[in-house]
Write a protein that holds these residues in place. Structure first.
Motif, PDB file in Angstrom:
ATOM      1  N   MET A   1     -23.940  34.029  10.386  1.00  0.00           N
ATOM      2  CA  MET A   1     -23.360  34.432   9.119  1.00  0.00           C
ATOM      3  C   MET A   1     -22.694  35.805   9.276  1.00  0.00           C
ATOM      4  N   MET A   2     -21.527  35.955   8.695  1.00  0.00           N
ATOM      5  CA  MET A   2     -20.764  37.184   8.836  1.00  0.00           C
ATOM      6  C   MET A   2     -21.054  38.163   7.700  1.00  0.00           C
ATOM      7  N   GLU A   3     -21.277  39.418   8.072  1.00  0.00           N
ATOM      8  CA  GLU A   3     -21.450  40.452   7.057  1.00  0.00           C
ATOM      9  C   GLU A   3     -20.125  40.678   6.336  1.00  0.00           C
ATOM     10  N   LEU A   4     -20.230  41.020   5.066  1.00  0.00           N
ATOM     11  CA  LEU A   4     -19.069  41.382   4.268  1.00  0.00           C
ATOM     12  C   LEU A   4     -19.243  42.812   3.791  1.00  0.00           C
ATOM     13  N   GLY A  36     -30.535  41.104   0.554  1.00  0.00           N
ATOM     14  CA  GLY A  36     -29.229  40.793   1.138  1.00  0.00           C
ATOM     15  C   GLY A  36     -28.355  41.990   1.404  1.00  0.00           C
ATOM     16  N   TRP A  58     -23.031  43.779   3.071  1.00  0.00           N
ATOM     17  CA  TRP A  58     -23.850  42.663   2.621  1.00  0.00           C
ATOM     18  C   TRP A  58     -24.003  41.633   3.723  1.00  0.00           C
ATOM     19  N   LYS A  59     -25.136  40.953   3.724  1.00  0.00           N
ATOM     20  CA  LYS A  59     -25.409  39.929   4.731  1.00  0.00           C
ATOM     21  C   LYS A  59     -24.534  38.692   4.553  1.00  0.00           C
ATOM     22  N   SER A  60     -24.097  38.421   3.317  1.00  0.00           N
ATOM     23  CA  SER A  60     -23.326  37.203   3.051  1.00  0.00           C
ATOM     24  C   SER A  60     -22.708  37.259   1.656  1.00  0.00           C
ATOM     25  N   GLN A  61     -21.830  36.294   1.398  1.00  0.00           N
ATOM     26  CA  GLN A  61     -21.267  36.165   0.048  1.00  0.00           C
ATOM     27  C   GLN A  61     -22.372  35.815  -0.950  1.00  0.00           C
ATOM     28  N   ALA A  62     -23.339  35.021  -0.518  1.00  0.00           N
ATOM     29  CA  ALA A  62     -24.455  34.676  -1.406  1.00  0.00           C
ATOM     30  C   ALA A  62     -25.220  35.932  -1.826  1.00  0.00           C
ATOM     31  N   LYS A  93     -13.805  41.890   5.573  1.00  0.00           N
ATOM     32  CA  LYS A  93     -14.630  41.417   6.676  1.00  0.00           C
ATOM     33  C   LYS A  93     -14.038  41.924   7.984  1.00  0.00           C
TER      34      LYS A  93
END
Length: 96
Positions: A1-4, A36, A58-62, A93
């Motif tokens: 998972m890509m950080e944002l 997150g 952030w760790k993800s969009q979620a 990103k």
């Protein structure tokens, strides 16, 4: 998972500077507790003391979606309403 990353730039109205600094500190403190969140840092412009930048990772969009739905973030949005000159938010990103 890509950080944002999020870069939020907020220019506050002078009459609300002190009030909003407290609001900023609260949202930073609460956001840093989120699972997150990687980092959430508040900066003040060296030339314009009414201009603040929040640099977020952030760790993800979620994780961002959960943050945006949190009580402390909703309170932040309500607290700054009508008290800022401008607000820009960029979600970015890393690509290289």
């Amino acid at each position: 998972m890509m950080e944002l990353k999020i870069v939020a730039v907020i220019v506050v109205k002078a009459a609300y500077k002190e009030e909003l600094e407290k609001v900023f500190h609260t949202v930073v403190d609460e956001t840093r507790k989120e699972t997150g969140n990687v980092s959430y840092d508040l900066h003040q412009d060296c030339k314009d003391p009414l201009k603040y930048t929040i640099l977020e990772v952030w760790k993800s969009q979620a994780a961002i979606d959960e943050h945006n739905a949190s009580a402390h973030f909703k309170a932040f949005v309500t607290a700054i309403e009508g008290k800022v000159e401008s607000l820009t938010v960029d979600v970015i990103k890393k690509i290289y």
